[in-house]
Design an enzyme around this catalytic site. Structure first.
Site, short mmCIF file in Angstrom:
data_model
loop_
_atom_site.label_atom_id
_atom_site.label_comp_id
_atom_site.label_asym_id
_atom_site.label_seq_id
_atom_site.Cartn_x
_atom_site.Cartn_y
_atom_site.Cartn_z
N VAL A 180 3.77 34.77 -14.59
CA VAL A 180 2.71 35.75 -14.43
C VAL A 180 1.47 35.08 -13.87
O VAL A 180 1.40 33.86 -13.78
CB VAL A 180 2.35 36.40 -15.77
CG1 VAL A 180 3.44 37.35 -16.21
CG2 VAL A 180 2.09 35.34 -16.82
N GLY A 181 0.49 35.89 -13.50
CA GLY A 181 -0.78 35.33 -13.09
C GLY A 181 -0.98 35.41 -11.60
O GLY A 181 -0.08 35.71 -10.83
N GLU B 256 11.64 37.00 -15.60
CA GLU B 256 11.22 37.93 -16.67
C GLU B 256 10.56 39.16 -16.12
O GLU B 256 10.75 40.26 -16.60
CB GLU B 256 10.21 37.27 -17.61
CG GLU B 256 10.68 36.08 -18.31
CD GLU B 256 9.73 34.94 -18.09
OE1 GLU B 256 9.15 34.48 -19.08
OE2 GLU B 256 9.54 34.53 -16.95
N GLY C 77 7.51 32.89 -21.10
CA GLY C 77 8.85 32.38 -20.85
C GLY C 77 8.85 31.09 -20.07
O GLY C 77 9.92 30.60 -19.68
N LYS D 211 -13.36 26.72 -12.91
CA LYS D 211 -14.79 26.96 -13.22
C LYS D 211 -15.71 26.24 -12.23
O LYS D 211 -16.55 25.40 -12.60
CB LYS D 211 -15.10 26.53 -14.67
CG LYS D 211 -14.20 27.19 -15.71
CD LYS D 211 -14.38 28.69 -15.78
CE LYS D 211 -13.31 29.35 -16.64
NZ LYS D 211 -13.06 30.76 -16.33
O1 0RQ Z 1 -10.09 32.28 -15.88
O2 0RQ Z 1 -10.03 34.63 -15.37
O3 0RQ Z 1 -11.96 33.61 -16.61
O4 0RQ Z 1 -11.60 33.12 -14.19
O5 0RQ Z 1 -7.59 30.62 -16.40
O6 0RQ Z 1 -6.46 31.15 -13.94
O7 0RQ Z 1 -6.26 30.09 -11.75
O8 0RQ Z 1 -6.40 32.64 -11.88
O9 0RQ Z 1 -4.36 31.34 -12.63
O10 0RQ Z 1 -3.82 33.78 -13.20
O11 0RQ Z 1 -2.14 32.08 -12.39
O12 0RQ Z 1 -3.11 31.95 -14.72
C1 0RQ Z 1 -1.79 29.32 -16.96
C2 0RQ Z 1 -3.23 31.26 -17.50
C3 0RQ Z 1 -2.76 30.67 -15.11
C4 0RQ Z 1 -0.92 31.65 -16.50
C5 0RQ Z 1 -2.19 30.72 -16.53
C6 0RQ Z 1 -8.73 29.80 -16.15
C7 0RQ Z 1 -9.23 30.31 -14.82
C8 0RQ Z 1 -9.07 31.79 -15.00
C9 0RQ Z 1 -6.56 32.16 -14.88
P1 0RQ Z 1 -11.01 33.51 -15.48
P2 0RQ Z 1 -5.94 31.34 -12.45
P3 0RQ Z 1 -3.32 32.37 -13.18
C10 0RQ Z 1 6.50 33.95 -17.38
C11 0RQ Z 1 5.69 32.70 -17.37
C12 0RQ Z 1 1.59 30.80 -19.27
C13 0RQ Z 1 2.71 31.80 -19.38
C14 0RQ Z 1 3.73 31.70 -18.31
C15 0RQ Z 1 -0.22 31.72 -17.84
C16 0RQ Z 1 -7.76 31.88 -15.77
O13 0RQ Z 1 -0.04 31.17 -15.54
O14 0RQ Z 1 -0.62 32.46 -18.72
O15 0RQ Z 1 3.75 30.83 -17.47
N1 0RQ Z 1 0.84 30.90 -18.02
N2 0RQ Z 1 4.66 32.63 -18.36
O16 0RQ Z 1 -10.56 29.92 -14.61
C17 0RQ Z 1 -10.24 26.24 -18.21
C18 0RQ Z 1 -8.62 25.03 -17.06
C19 0RQ Z 1 -8.22 26.25 -16.43
C20 0RQ Z 1 -8.90 27.42 -16.79
C21 0RQ Z 1 -7.35 27.90 -15.33
N3 0RQ Z 1 -8.03 23.87 -16.77
N4 0RQ Z 1 -9.63 25.08 -17.93
N5 0RQ Z 1 -9.90 27.42 -17.68
N6 0RQ Z 1 -8.32 28.40 -16.09
N7 0RQ Z 1 -7.28 26.57 -15.52
C22 0RQ Z 1 5.89 35.31 -17.62
C23 0RQ Z 1 5.80 35.59 -19.06
O17 0RQ Z 1 5.97 34.76 -19.83
C24 0RQ Z 1 5.53 36.94 -19.56
#
Ligand code: 0RQ
Length: 505
Positions: free
Chosen positions: A269-270, A293, A387, A407
């Site tokens: 996701v994301g 998923e 997942g 950030k």
């Molecule tokens: O925060 O929204 O406040 O700006 O995290 O980051 O770069 O837009 O990336 O939307 O792809 O999400 C890991 C959260 C990445 C997601 C994660 C902050 C960043 C932003 C989102 P803002 P981006 P994405 C199968 C797979 C785990 C579950 C998974 C996730 C927000 O991919 O939830 O993989 N993964 N499931 O600013 C502080 C850092 C940061 C940070 C990013 N190092 N420190 N903040 N952010 N890096 C599907 C399912 O399981 C259902």
């Protein structure tokens, strides 16, 4: 009979959401449908939140434990979090109000591999399930349930719960009927048998969910859409990440390790994962498959243009535009998508057999390849592991992607030591940032560290990482995975203290 309820035993139990919510009592463990903003109950949780708020206003205590498939939406997680109605929530979540409550320490949250949830429930690890609240798209004349836009853990919840409340949502497309594959062959150890699924297309189960009508205490009709947050528009950073991935896949094909059909794709996701999927359309592939998923907007696009021939998942995770596109052209998608229980979509046995290519986002990775997917500064949970672990550990390839900074550059996505580890160095094969790609396969820890620093770190942090690594290589207690323990988490500490991981000088 109502439009979607074709069995008298269920129409007899029709009632309002308020009446149904009254079946929920303080302290109950309530299992709900819902996976990444799709197929969650839309009405009863809101009515329940009002009951909870009224009880709290009267000086009483009313909290429940909530189990779901994955994240839901403001109408479930949001309302219950705002009403302070949850003791415990599991597994994956993404609602901002819920996230705030968890990170403020007001409630408990258990982050669990999505493939583990159903079996842990069966093992008895979560205690008794008092009630299930499950959205369905309809009830057949034979009294079977037509699943909605997600399957998640619904099969397990309906089997295990003492009582069941059904929400029948007529806004979900009637054409969903037949798009599900519900496998009823799981058993508890030591009685397990192989799961005979050998391609993403295989049907191994039934189209409908079974239900013991005697357990159904209420049926509520709803007419509301799934509510999903829009994805961020694809930007230059995510396009560059996608380009690095595409070049890598081409290289693998040239090396003869992958065919032009690749292997079944899993995509997390994301925003980044969604943008990477959109990028795959540029790769010129045709006839790929997905064993994953979620079907997000990017994947729908790939199915539409023929890049992906068939996708197996447990849920949709579409923006409003994605939902419109799906409903408008459902006939195009019907034969190309199957939704399964999450214990099957994420099953290690199947992922290993199919050889999935796991593509997931991350928060940070360290120089050795340990990946943090969940906890900002090691302590503040973002969404949960979802997942990603099921696929990263068991896939043919495990790829983790992120911008090299967050950030506004104040945080590096590549750090000396991950402040929380969801995926160990042993589970990470490929790391990608917009700076480049590090192929960690076949390399020792020190070789991996140099690749990660050279290829993935942002220029603001590269020299700092190199300096840390060089000093660790000469001063570390052991020289296999060199670290300076007093300094390993100093970047995170510095951010906490100054708001920037970069030193003032
Ligand atoms: O925060 O929204 O406040 O700006 O995290 O980051 O770069 O837009 O990336 O939307 O792809 O999400 C890991 C959260 C990445 C997601 C994660 C902050 C960043 C932003 C989102 P803002 P981006 P994405 C199968 C797979 C785990 C579950 C998974 C996730 C927000 O991919 O939830 O993989 N993964 N499931 O600013 C502080 C850092 C940061 C940070 C990013 N190092 N420190 N903040 N952010 N890096 C599907 C399912 O399981 C259902």
């Amino acid at each position: 009979m109502s439009e979607r309820i074709n069995h008298r035993a269920f129409t007899e139990r029709l009632m309002s959401a308020e009446q149904a919510a009254a079946f929920v009592k303080p302290g109950m463990t309530v299992a709900m449908s819902g996976f990444t903003g799709a197929g969650y109950p839309k009405a009863v949780p809101g009515a329940l939140a009002k009951l909870i708020a009224a009880e709290h206003d009267a000086g009483g205590e009313f909290k429940i434990n909530v189990l779901t498939g994955a994240s839901t939406a403001p109408e479930l997680d949001g309302v219950l979090a705002r009403a302070e109605g949850m003791n415990l929530r599991l597994p994956y979540m993404s609602d901002p109000d819920l996230r705030r409550r968890i990170n403020d320490g007001d409630m408990e949250y258990m982050d669990i591999h999505l493939s583990h949830v159903a079996q842990h429930a069966w093992f008895g690890f979560y205690g008794k399930i008092d009630l299930a609240i499950v959205e369905v798209a309809g009830i057949t004349a034979d009294g079977e349930l037509i699943p909605s836009t997600s399957v998640g853990n619904n099969k397990t919840w309906l089997e295990m719960a003492d009582h069941v409340i059904l929400e029948v949502n007529k806004q979900q497309s009637a054409a969903l009927e037949g798009m599900h594959d519900l496998y009823y062959g799981t058993a508890l150890p030591p009685h397990r048998k192989p799961i005979e699924l050998t391609t993403p297309r295989d049907r191994i189960g039934q189209k409908y969910l079974d239900i013991d009508v005697r357990k159904v205490v209420a049926v509520v009709e709803t007419d509301a859409p799934d509510r999903l947050s829009p994805f961020a528009p694809v930007d230059e950073t995510s396009e560059r990440i996608a380009d690095h991935l595409l070049s890598f896949l081409d290289y693998e094909i040239r090396q003869g390790r992958l065919s032009e059909k690749l292997l079944p794709l899993q995509s997390g996701v994301g925003n980044i994962a969604n943008a990477v999927l959109a990028g795959l359309a540029r790769g010129g592939y045709k006839g790929l498959t997905a064993y994953t998923e979620v079907i997000q907007d990017g994947m729908l696009e790939l199915i539409k243009d023929g890049t992906i021939d068939f996708a197996s998942a447990t849920s949709f995770s579409l923006s409003t535009e994605g939902v419109e596109e799906f409903n408008k052209n459902i006939d195009r998608y019907r034969d190309r998508i199957l939704l399964r229980p999450q214990e099957i979509s994420n099953h290690p046995e199947i992922i290993r057999r199919l050889g999935c290519i796991a593509l997931n986002g991350m928060i940070e990775a360290d120089i050795y390849g340990n990946v943090n997917s969940t906890n900002v500064l090691g302590s503040k949970v973002m969404n949960g592991i979802g997942g990603s672990g099921d696929f990263a550990r068991n896939g043919y390839l495990s790829v983790f992607m992120s911008p090299s900074t967050a950030k506004g550059g104040k945080i590096s996505g590549i750090v000396p030591f991950a402040s929380h580890v969801d995926h160990t160095e042993h589970d990470t094969m490929i790391l990608i940032t917009e700076q480049g790609l590090a192929d960690l396969r076949g390399h020792s820890p020190k070789q991996r560290a140099q690749l990660v620093i050279d290829n993935c770190a942002h220029s603001d942090y590269k020299a700092l990482l190199q300096d840390y690594f060089d000093r660790a290589c000469s001063q570390s207690y052991g020289k296999h995975t060199p670290h300076l323990l007093g300094e390993a988490l100093s970047w995170h500490q510095r951010f906490e203290q100054t708001g920037d991981m970069r030193p003032a000088s």
